[in-house]
Structure formats: C-alpha cells, structure tokens
Design a protein around this motif. Sequence first.
Motif, PDB file in Angstrom:
ATOM      1  N   THR A 180      -2.486   6.869  -2.356  1.00 36.01           N
ATOM      2  CA  THR A 180      -3.091   6.143  -1.240  1.00 36.01           C
ATOM      3  C   THR A 180      -4.433   6.745  -0.833  1.00 36.01           C
ATOM      4  O   THR A 180      -5.288   6.037  -0.295  1.00 36.01           O
ATOM      5  N   ALA A 215      -1.017   0.768   1.610  1.00 29.85           N
ATOM      6  CA  ALA A 215      -1.757   1.852   2.279  1.00 29.85           C
ATOM      7  C   ALA A 215      -2.970   2.310   1.491  1.00 29.85           C
ATOM      8  O   ALA A 215      -3.696   3.199   1.947  1.00 29.85           O
ATOM      9  N   PHE A 216      -3.211   1.719   0.336  1.00 24.06           N
ATOM     10  CA  PHE A 216      -4.326   2.154  -0.509  1.00 24.06           C
ATOM     11  C   PHE A 216      -5.645   1.634   0.053  1.00 24.06           C
ATOM     12  O   PHE A 216      -5.762   0.470   0.426  1.00 24.06           O
ATOM     13  N   THR A 217      -6.664   2.503   0.085  1.00 27.38           N
ATOM     14  CA  THR A 217      -7.958   2.140   0.680  1.00 27.38           C
ATOM     15  C   THR A 217      -9.134   2.328  -0.273  1.00 27.38           C
ATOM     16  O   THR A 217     -10.276   2.138   0.135  1.00 27.38           O
ATOM     17  N   GLY A 218      -8.877   2.683  -1.521  1.00 30.33           N
ATOM     18  CA  GLY A 218      -9.971   2.913  -2.455  1.00 30.33           C
ATOM     19  C   GLY A 218     -10.276   1.679  -3.290  1.00 30.33           C
ATOM     20  O   GLY A 218     -10.071   0.542  -2.867  1.00 30.33           O
ATOM     21  N   THR A 219     -10.777   1.930  -4.500  1.00 27.76           N
ATOM     22  CA  THR A 219     -11.078   0.864  -5.452  1.00 27.76           C
ATOM     23  C   THR A 219      -9.899   0.710  -6.399  1.00 27.76           C
ATOM     24  O   THR A 219      -9.500   1.672  -7.058  1.00 27.76           O
ATOM     25  N   TYR A 271      -5.254  -5.883  -1.802  1.00 25.56           N
ATOM     26  CA  TYR A 271      -5.071  -4.440  -1.685  1.00 25.56           C
ATOM     27  C   TYR A 271      -6.380  -3.713  -2.013  1.00 25.56           C
ATOM     28  O   TYR A 271      -7.124  -4.110  -2.902  1.00 25.56           O
ATOM     29  N   GLY A 272      -6.602  -2.622  -1.296  1.00 28.58           N
ATOM     30  CA  GLY A 272      -7.778  -1.799  -1.528  1.00 28.58           C
ATOM     31  C   GLY A 272      -9.012  -2.349  -0.830  1.00 28.58           C
ATOM     32  O   GLY A 272      -9.130  -3.554  -0.559  1.00 28.58           O
ATOM     33  N   ASN A 273      -9.939  -1.456  -0.542  1.00 26.58           N
ATOM     34  CA  ASN A 273     -11.188  -1.878   0.079  1.00 26.58           C
ATOM     35  C   ASN A 273     -12.114  -2.574  -0.903  1.00 26.58           C
ATOM     36  O   ASN A 273     -12.975  -3.356  -0.499  1.00 26.58           O
ATOM     37  N   SER A 274     -11.971  -2.287  -2.173  1.00 28.14           N
ATOM     38  CA  SER A 274     -12.760  -2.951  -3.210  1.00 28.14           C
ATOM     39  C   SER A 274     -11.905  -3.077  -4.461  1.00 28.14           C
ATOM     40  O   SER A 274     -10.940  -2.333  -4.645  1.00 28.14           O
TER      41      SER A 274
END
Length: 389
Positions: free
Chosen positions: A59, A110-114, A126-129
């Motif tokens: 995450t 809960a993942f916030t990356g790519t 899912y993810g910010n990008s």
Amino acid sequence: MRAAVCYLSAYQHLPAKRLAEAMDSLFGLPLSTGTVLSVLARAHDGLAGFEEQVKEHLTAAPVAHADESGVRVAGKLHWLHVMCTHLVTFYGIHTQRGRIAMNDLGVLPAFTGTLVTDALASYTVYGNSKALCGAHVLRELIAVTEDTRHDPTWATTMIQVLIEAKTAVADAVAAGQDALAADVLAGFQDRYRHAALCGIAANPYSGTGPRAKARALAERLHDRTEEYQRYMTDFSVPFENNQAERDLRMIKTQQKVSGSWRTPTGARRFARIRSYISTVRKHGVNPLTALRDLFTDGHGCCPQPAETPKQLRFAPPFAGLSTLGFDAGRFPRRRQSATGPPGSYPDRTSTGRRQRAYDSRSTTTRRPPSLLGARKIEANRNEARTRQL
C-alpha cells in the motif's frame, strides 16, 4: 522436517500424498497426509503477521503490479489475485474476479501509488495513477496485423512507436537522465495519437452490435492514452506488467503438476506460503532456509523495502515482433560478463561459447592437439610417405 514439507508443497508443487511418499523415500520419515496438512496449517498461521507486513509494504509502494488468473478450487472456478513489487509478493484466492474480490483482499483499496495492470476495467478505481501493460497491447496489435480484412498499417505504426519510445527511455535511463527531451517526447506522442486515430478510421462502426476487436483496441488506445504512455513520462514505471505475470506463472505450474485444490482452506494456505517463498527469493534468500527460520522463530519476517533499481525497470522488448519483420535482436542490451570488458558476452551462455570460439579462431595461438589427434596426423604423414615411395 516441517520446512521440507512446506518447501515440497508450495515450491515444488507436490500434492499431499506424493509429498508423504517423497519424505519417506528421501529421509526415511513415513508421514501421513494428515501430518502434511497440519504442517501446512501451522505455517499458514505463523505467516499471518508476515502477510500484514506485505500488505503494508504494497500500500505504501510508489509502483506496484497486479494481475489475476483463474484456478480450480473444490471443482469450481476461483480467481488467484496477485499484487507485487520487485521486493514482495501477495497472493489471494477469491471466488470473484473483479472489484468485489479486490476490495475483500484489502490491498488495492488502500494503494495510493501507480498501479501497473492489464486493461481489465476493475483496476481503474485503484491507485492515484495507472499504467497499462505494453506487452499486452503489443500482442493485440500483432493479432490485428495478421487480419487481412482491414488495413493493418496503423497497428504496425503503433508497434513502432511503442518500441522506439521504450528504447529511447531505456537509453535515457542508461545515460543517467530522468526524462526524455521535450521534442522527443512530443514526437512519440504525436505519432501515437495519429496511429490511434487511423485505427479508428480504418475500422468503422455501424452503431449497432458489438465493435470489432481492432476497433475496440484503437478506441482503447485513444481513450487511455495517458495510461499507455505512462512509461514515457515517468521512468519509475516499467513498460510491461511482467513482474505480476512472472509471479503468476508458477501458480499455473501448480495446477499442471498437482491439479486443483480440493478445499478453499488448502488454496488459501498455499497462497500465503507461496507469498512468503516468492518474497524471500526476491531478496536472494534460500526458500528452505527461510522456511526453517519460520518454524524456529514462529513467524516470518518481511525484508526491509529498498529503492527500485533502474536496471529492473526495463526488460528486453516483446519477442513476438519478429513475426512482423522487426529486428528484435537489436533492442536488448548485452549483459556484461563478470570477467570480461563492458559489453562482453557472459561466459555461461551459448552466445558466450560461440563468442569464445570465434575469438580463439582469430588469435595466432592454437590449442595443442590431443594425443589421439597427434597419432592421426602422424599416421596420415606415414601413409603419404609410403605412397611416394
């Protein structure tokens, strides 16, 4: 003994009955299948803390890979989900393939990356990008070029753009740069957009019924341009989703060797133990040693995270391009030999052996002939003298 049982089950893919026979044959330890299952259950329970650490690592990761594949559990179709980085691996078994399963497994929400994935629509939230796998779309484009009912020029052009951009990014990383030149990037993006529009024009849609595969592919390339071009603008994002596919490949081997799992409990046990083995192997740790430490300490430990090495971000381009006449052999970089100069061939490959053979022919020194060869040469000389007399 317990470490060997887990190793043979989750790493060598032996079913419980054959595993018990192997332990008796190899070590003289007669085990019942019930003992084997109890050992796997103990390992599964001991790795609960490890699994939580892996989830926390994923995450917080800036770039992660995700994929899924169908498996048979209790005679029914289930789905094995994987989320991984170059350091850790998480496997989860679920009855669903899409967003319900991804939410229940508790990693992607809960993942916030790519997030690097294929084009499955469930991953879009899912993810910010997002980044879409280039190897997947190359396979689809190659299939379009093999269909002679429509003009495949746009697909060939798109393949060239993707591969040339990948090579340019790899060269920039090797040169220590963190971005492509503005004019170079703009050129790739313009060619990409033009090829996608040509694909839409070459495959008209009547407005009723399903779209043709080539039309749907061209529209997806156009609508999700930013996700397909992520590797051009962010050097931390790889071109393909090979990390997740490699982690899934051995699970498919499990299906071929041992067949399906009889119970969901057995499938979940295998998934957690395999997650541990895959993670420690990524850190160069012997799986048998890690499993022995698991039973000694009572819990598995997740290795500390590290920065993604640049050399892991770019693999050789898609090998299937040779069917289109592309010279794929000029794209991969030579691996440096441990003993030779930079750019030399490794010694322990067939290419290295051929190179050494060529070098030996180009030198003035020659290896002395063997005793049998020397005797043969002498016999030929004696026969020639006899003929002259």
